[in-house]
Motif scaffolding. Structure first.
Motif, PDB file in Angstrom:
ATOM      1  N   UNK A 115      -5.181 -43.066 -21.521  1.00 30.86           N
ATOM      2  CA  UNK A 115      -4.251 -42.935 -22.551  1.00 30.86           C
ATOM      3  C   UNK A 115      -4.911 -43.740 -23.702  1.00 30.86           C
ATOM      4  N   UNK A 116      -4.768 -43.450 -24.939  1.00 25.03           N
ATOM      5  CA  UNK A 116      -5.160 -44.090 -26.122  1.00 25.03           C
ATOM      6  C   UNK A 116      -4.160 -43.985 -26.978  1.00 25.03           C
ATOM      7  N   UNK A 117      -3.575 -44.951 -27.493  1.00 21.38           N
ATOM      8  CA  UNK A 117      -2.556 -45.134 -28.605  1.00 21.38           C
ATOM      9  C   UNK A 117      -3.295 -44.669 -29.942  1.00 21.38           C
ATOM     10  N   UNK A 118      -2.361 -44.493 -30.687  1.00 19.64           N
ATOM     11  CA  UNK A 118      -2.848 -43.861 -32.091  1.00 19.64           C
ATOM     12  C   UNK A 118      -3.341 -45.141 -32.869  1.00 19.64           C
ATOM     13  N   UNK A 119      -2.858 -46.476 -32.624  1.00 26.09           N
ATOM     14  CA  UNK A 119      -3.234 -47.601 -33.486  1.00 26.09           C
ATOM     15  C   UNK A 119      -4.637 -48.095 -32.820  1.00 26.09           C
ATOM     16  N   UNK A 120      -4.915 -47.673 -31.543  1.00 21.60           N
ATOM     17  CA  UNK A 120      -6.390 -47.985 -30.941  1.00 21.60           C
ATOM     18  C   UNK A 120      -7.256 -46.961 -31.112  1.00 21.60           C
ATOM     19  N   UNK A 121      -6.912 -45.972 -31.521  1.00 16.89           N
ATOM     20  CA  UNK A 121      -8.175 -44.868 -31.808  1.00 16.89           C
ATOM     21  C   UNK A 121      -8.968 -44.950 -33.064  1.00 16.89           C
ATOM     22  N   UNK A 122      -9.998 -44.788 -32.805  1.00 18.44           N
ATOM     23  CA  UNK A 122     -10.835 -44.800 -33.850  1.00 18.44           C
ATOM     24  C   UNK A 122     -10.867 -43.795 -34.780  1.00 18.44           C
ATOM     25  N   UNK A 123     -10.925 -44.259 -36.190  1.00 19.15           N
ATOM     26  CA  UNK A 123     -10.790 -43.503 -37.296  1.00 19.15           C
ATOM     27  C   UNK A 123     -11.763 -42.281 -37.473  1.00 19.15           C
ATOM     28  N   UNK A 124     -11.093 -41.229 -38.039  1.00 17.78           N
ATOM     29  CA  UNK A 124     -12.101 -40.065 -38.238  1.00 17.78           C
ATOM     30  C   UNK A 124     -13.139 -40.808 -39.549  1.00 17.78           C
ATOM     31  N   UNK A 125     -14.234 -40.088 -39.444  1.00 18.74           N
ATOM     32  CA  UNK A 125     -15.334 -40.526 -40.399  1.00 18.74           C
ATOM     33  C   UNK A 125     -14.795 -39.735 -41.522  1.00 18.74           C
ATOM     34  N   UNK A 126     -15.061 -40.531 -42.784  1.00 20.14           N
ATOM     35  CA  UNK A 126     -14.682 -39.921 -44.018  1.00 20.14           C
ATOM     36  C   UNK A 126     -15.636 -38.793 -44.462  1.00 20.14           C
ATOM     37  N   UNK A 127     -14.982 -38.072 -45.478  1.00 21.70           N
ATOM     38  CA  UNK A 127     -15.880 -36.707 -45.670  1.00 21.70           C
ATOM     39  C   UNK A 127     -17.349 -37.237 -46.229  1.00 21.70           C
TER      40      UNK A 127
END
Length: 148
Positions: free
Chosen positions: A114-126
């Protein structure tokens, strides 16, 4: 009260990078289509997530390539799959879109976690989506230094 989403994280074994994942899933979709099955990608795993409701509330499967998280796919649903050996497995049905994320190092592990939303890597910006991917070893080294 609404369910707080949770993600899964999994090693993408045998893939050098995102392009390998895309090619693999494209081949599997073609096989499923030829069999008359829905062409969606279904990742089969032994264990059924106990936190199913949280996962289906907007979670994604994050892919780790050679020690670095580089992409994710939204989880659409879970399906029961009975293998040729008669054992019940979980089919994680994924959205076709593979979304690139910031490169974040991750130590090896077995299965999924499991990976929490707070620990998840951000999507690359456009403005970074069309960047050529760095070799996994370099991406890992830069991420370990805090350079993404």
């Amino acid at each position: 009260m609404p369910t707080e989403p949770v993600n899964l994280i999994k090693l993408c074994v045998g893939a050098e990078g995102i392009d390998d994942l895309l090619d693999w899933q494209k081949r599997l979709r073609a096989i499923r289509t030829a069999r008359g099955e829905p062409p969606e990608h279904r990742h089969i795993t032994r264990m059924w997530p106990k936190r199913e409701a949280e996962l289906l509330a907007g979670g994604s499967l994050y892919w780790v390539f050679k020690g670095v998280v580089l992409a994710r796919q939204r989880v659409l649903r879970l399906e029961e799959v009975i293998g040729e050996d008669g054992i019940r497995r979980c089919g994680i049905v994924l959205h076709d879109d593979v979304i690139k994320t910031e490169a974040v190092p991750r130590r090896p592990f077995q299965g999924w976690r499991y990976l929490s939303m707070t620990d998840a890597p951000a999507d690359l910006s456009a403005d970074r989506l069309n960047e050529t991917a760095l070799p996994p070893e370099l991406a890992s080294a830069l991420a370990a230094l805090g350079v993404r």
